[in-house]
Enzyme design. Sequence first.
Site, short mmCIF file in Angstrom:
data_model
loop_
_atom_site.label_atom_id
_atom_site.label_comp_id
_atom_site.label_asym_id
_atom_site.label_seq_id
_atom_site.Cartn_x
_atom_site.Cartn_y
_atom_site.Cartn_z
N ASN A 10 0.78 -1.33 0.12
CA ASN A 10 -0.12 0.08 0.01
C ASN A 10 0.92 1.14 -0.04
OD1 ASN A 10 -1.70 2.23 0.58
ND2 ASN A 10 -2.31 1.47 2.68
N LYS A 12 0.14 4.29 -0.55
CA LYS A 12 -0.30 5.61 0.22
C LYS A 12 -0.29 6.83 -0.76
CE LYS A 12 0.03 3.20 4.55
NZ LYS A 12 0.03 3.43 6.18
N HIS A 95 -9.30 1.91 4.35
CA HIS A 95 -8.30 2.04 5.08
C HIS A 95 -8.26 2.85 6.25
CE1 HIS A 95 -4.12 2.75 6.31
NE2 HIS A 95 -3.91 1.57 5.76
N GLU A 97 -6.76 5.39 7.57
CA GLU A 97 -6.49 6.71 7.09
C GLU A 97 -7.58 7.17 6.44
OE1 GLU A 97 -2.64 5.65 5.40
OE2 GLU A 97 -1.90 4.95 7.43
N GLU A 167 -5.66 -4.49 10.12
CA GLU A 167 -4.50 -3.67 10.46
C GLU A 167 -5.03 -2.75 11.86
OE1 GLU A 167 -2.43 -2.48 6.64
OE2 GLU A 167 -4.25 -1.27 6.83
N GLY A 173 2.41 2.14 10.69
CA GLY A 173 3.65 3.19 10.55
C GLY A 173 4.29 3.41 11.75
N SER A 213 3.03 -2.47 10.14
CA SER A 213 4.55 -2.55 10.42
C SER A 213 5.08 -3.87 9.88
CB SER A 213 5.08 -2.21 11.85
OG SER A 213 4.61 -0.80 12.26
P1 PGA Z 1 2.88 0.01 7.68
O1 PGA Z 1 1.68 0.56 6.92
O2 PGA Z 1 3.25 -1.33 6.92
O3 PGA Z 1 3.60 1.31 7.16
O4 PGA Z 1 2.48 -0.01 8.96
C1 PGA Z 1 0.41 -0.60 6.84
C2 PGA Z 1 -0.91 -0.02 6.04
O5 PGA Z 1 -0.99 1.11 6.38
O6 PGA Z 1 -1.74 -0.61 5.08
#
Ligand code: PGA
Length: 249
Positions: A10, A12, A95, A97, A167, A173, A213
Amino acid sequence: MARKILAAGNWKMNKTPSEAAATIEAMKATCASDTVEVLLCVPAIDIPAAIEAAKGSNIQIGAENVYFEESGAYTGEISPDMLLDAGIKYVILGHSERREYFAETNETVNKKMIKCFEKGLVPIMCCGESLEQREQGITIDWIRQQVKVGFLGLTADQAKAAVIAYEPIWAIGTGKTATSDQAEEVCKAIRDLIRELYGDAVAEEIRILYGGSVKGSNAAELFGKEDIDGGLVGGASLKPDFGDIVNFK
Ligand code: PGA
């Protein structure tokens, strides 16, 4: 029945079209795999360049969002037909976000899920709890609600083709990965819910990913769990060493 592991990136809001093309060129070698399905979900404007760059490789390109209407006065939105015409199959929906910054709700996610299947896109539906919810002990209830509403009105055939990404928001992140046991507990609860809603065959076929992560050093342990069928990977999917996750064994 063995479910094929899906390593999904992903990106983003990262990389311009030319940066995307250069990165994917470099990933062709590192992300080659006969056994794992490899997907990069990229910003919409990067899609044509990414698809061109990925030609002749096993890397598939997906989208990060789609709208639930077919066309019309929805300034700034992207329709399912636009993605399909560009050569897209998979699209991330809901997601955390998008839920936090762009007012996505379980109900809008559900509308998008239904539209995706009507048009022939495969959704990767995200769910996940906040740290506060985990501490309150309501993780499983919360996730069940997100998945139940997200899947409302889907047939068994549609449900089994969908992908769910668990998630935990506190792990995205942050470098704080859920332990493989924490991730497995929730992924198993999601599969149990799908079994309640659609029966054994759908529960055995649907793929459930873990995200938050994921990196080369923890992928093997996470993907080795019975109910975890791969990962949705943010930060660690931006560089050619995403291949360490693809080739986790
Ligand atoms: P990350 O993000 O691997 O940077 O923690 C995962 C995601 O938001 O899909």
